[in-house]
Design a protein around this motif. Sequence first.
Motif, PDB file in Angstrom:
ATOM      1  N   ARG A  98      52.404 -19.288  14.483  1.00 37.39           N
ATOM      2  CA  ARG A  98      52.605 -20.313  15.508  1.00 37.39           C
ATOM      3  C   ARG A  98      51.792 -21.580  15.283  1.00 37.39           C
ATOM      4  O   ARG A  98      52.146 -22.638  15.809  1.00 37.39           O
ATOM      5  N   ILE A  99      50.658 -21.458  14.551  1.00 39.70           N
ATOM      6  CA  ILE A  99      49.776 -22.609  14.396  1.00 39.70           C
ATOM      7  C   ILE A  99      49.083 -22.530  13.044  1.00 39.70           C
ATOM      8  O   ILE A  99      48.721 -21.433  12.598  1.00 39.70           O
ATOM      9  N   PRO A 100      48.899 -23.655  12.352  1.00 38.55           N
ATOM     10  CA  PRO A 100      48.187 -23.624  11.067  1.00 38.55           C
ATOM     11  C   PRO A 100      46.739 -23.180  11.236  1.00 38.55           C
ATOM     12  O   PRO A 100      46.073 -23.549  12.208  1.00 38.55           O
ATOM     13  N   ILE A 101      46.276 -22.381  10.287  1.00 37.40           N
ATOM     14  CA  ILE A 101      44.890 -21.923  10.267  1.00 37.40           C
ATOM     15  C   ILE A 101      44.271 -22.380   8.953  1.00 37.40           C
ATOM     16  O   ILE A 101      44.805 -22.100   7.885  1.00 37.40           O
ATOM     17  N   GLY A 102      43.143 -23.083   9.041  1.00 38.01           N
ATOM     18  CA  GLY A 102      42.531 -23.647   7.837  1.00 38.01           C
ATOM     19  C   GLY A 102      41.766 -22.638   7.011  1.00 38.01           C
ATOM     20  O   GLY A 102      42.132 -22.334   5.878  1.00 38.01           O
ATOM     21  N   THR A 103      40.698 -22.076   7.569  1.00 40.83           N
ATOM     22  CA  THR A 103      39.812 -21.176   6.834  1.00 40.83           C
ATOM     23  C   THR A 103      39.568 -19.920   7.652  1.00 40.83           C
ATOM     24  O   THR A 103      39.285 -19.986   8.850  1.00 40.83           O
ATOM     25  N   HIS A 136      42.501 -20.046   2.877  1.00 44.30           N
ATOM     26  CA  HIS A 136      41.120 -20.128   2.400  1.00 44.30           C
ATOM     27  C   HIS A 136      40.297 -19.046   3.099  1.00 44.30           C
ATOM     28  O   HIS A 136      40.521 -18.736   4.268  1.00 44.30           O
ATOM     29  N   HIS A 137      39.317 -18.500   2.390  1.00 42.91           N
ATOM     30  CA  HIS A 137      38.510 -17.418   2.935  1.00 42.91           C
ATOM     31  C   HIS A 137      37.042 -17.702   2.688  1.00 42.91           C
ATOM     32  O   HIS A 137      36.645 -18.059   1.575  1.00 42.91           O
ATOM     33  N   LEU A 138      36.235 -17.536   3.734  1.00 40.69           N
ATOM     34  CA  LEU A 138      34.788 -17.695   3.645  1.00 40.69           C
ATOM     35  C   LEU A 138      34.145 -16.392   4.107  1.00 40.69           C
ATOM     36  O   LEU A 138      34.366 -15.957   5.247  1.00 40.69           O
ATOM     37  N   GLN A 139      33.407 -15.737   3.219  1.00 35.66           N
ATOM     38  CA  GLN A 139      32.740 -14.486   3.573  1.00 35.66           C
ATOM     39  C   GLN A 139      31.345 -14.813   4.090  1.00 35.66           C
ATOM     40  O   GLN A 139      30.493 -15.318   3.360  1.00 35.66           O
ATOM     41  N   ALA A 140      31.123 -14.503   5.363  1.00 39.51           N
ATOM     42  CA  ALA A 140      29.880 -14.883   6.023  1.00 39.51           C
ATOM     43  C   ALA A 140      28.784 -13.863   5.771  1.00 39.51           C
ATOM     44  O   ALA A 140      29.038 -12.653   5.712  1.00 39.51           O
ATOM     45  N   GLN A 141      27.560 -14.365   5.643  1.00 45.33           N
ATOM     46  CA  GLN A 141      26.386 -13.516   5.532  1.00 45.33           C
ATOM     47  C   GLN A 141      25.347 -13.994   6.530  1.00 45.33           C
ATOM     48  O   GLN A 141      25.253 -15.194   6.828  1.00 45.33           O
ATOM     49  N   ALA A 142      24.566 -13.055   7.054  1.00 43.61           N
ATOM     50  CA  ALA A 142      23.516 -13.425   7.997  1.00 43.61           C
ATOM     51  C   ALA A 142      22.573 -14.431   7.354  1.00 43.61           C
ATOM     52  O   ALA A 142      22.104 -14.235   6.236  1.00 43.61           O
ATOM     53  N   GLY A 143      22.330 -15.515   8.053  1.00 45.42           N
ATOM     54  CA  GLY A 143      21.495 -16.590   7.537  1.00 45.42           C
ATOM     55  C   GLY A 143      22.286 -17.796   7.079  1.00 45.42           C
ATOM     56  O   GLY A 143      21.713 -18.864   6.848  1.00 45.42           O
TER      57      GLY A 143
END
Length: 342
Positions: A98-103, A136-143
Amino acid sequence: MSRAVVAVLLSLALAASTLAARTLEIYFIDVEGGESTLVVTPAGESMLIDTGYAGREGRDPDRIMAAVHDAGIDRIDYLLITHFHPDHAGGVPELASRIPIGTFIDYGAPLGTPYGTDRMTVRAFGSYEAVRSQGHHLQAQAGDRLPLKGVDADVVSAGGTVLPKPLAGAGQGNEACATVEDQPPDGTENYRSVGVMLQLGSFRFLDLGDLSGNTLATLVCPRNLLGRVSVYLVAHHGDYDSNLPAVYAALRPRVAIMNNGVLKGGSPDALKTLRGPHGVEDLWQLHASQNAGAGNSLDAFIANTDEASDGNWIKLSANNDGSFRVVNSRTSVAKTYAPSAP
């Protein structure tokens, strides 16, 4: 200095002033005891934290899109999935249609638990990963600090780990830690939730997804790694395993938002803690809890009263000076909170 240069400088100053005057907007969307929280920064960027459930005739994507339209945006710049349970990641495929998703932001892939695979993640992650793989994919890490324009967005937990060092201004001891009980991981991946602290000037908002038990406690015990916050989205929908008085003793939130359902979350003990010695000025609930013995907030601060409600949201608008305003879309009740004293 030429008139042209002066005009340019005045234009830039006006633009900066206009941007500074804009607010941080946060919509707490009713997905019946899951999570979906829409953030729109003063710079106009958007981040959606979780998407609620799949199915249900498109109920949760419908409610998210209603908030999107109210916010006046036409894309989701960042979609942060705290963890891969169906009440947090289930709505991704339909929403993406329904809507574009960037990352896409998450902690990677389900890691299992000390007790084996978390079965609740299997189907939800498979459907989510199919959509994520196309963007696009961003893998988050604490900090980490997320690249969100207009606010500081610090990742405070991810994949079962927490901040390696305190945020700026934090690090104080917490006497309330003496009462914290041992709560090992519960056999699900709640304790792997991505948690994020958003800051606009003096205003700070904390969303920890379903972080609970010992992992939640390590953010505030033996030292407070987070500092104080203005508004806290109660972790894990206000269930028993996130009911830690030491959290409130450390964070000292003025306002708490609880994304509970009719019977999901909103435990009597959690509601009692919110009114205890380290409790909050006000509690705003997405649902009235029908759990036996639950002491709900005032009706004016409850967005939905039963399962037949229409998905009313709670909206928060925050200013750089730390002041903010909360509105209940069911009752139209609004309350403005002045900046806190230093």
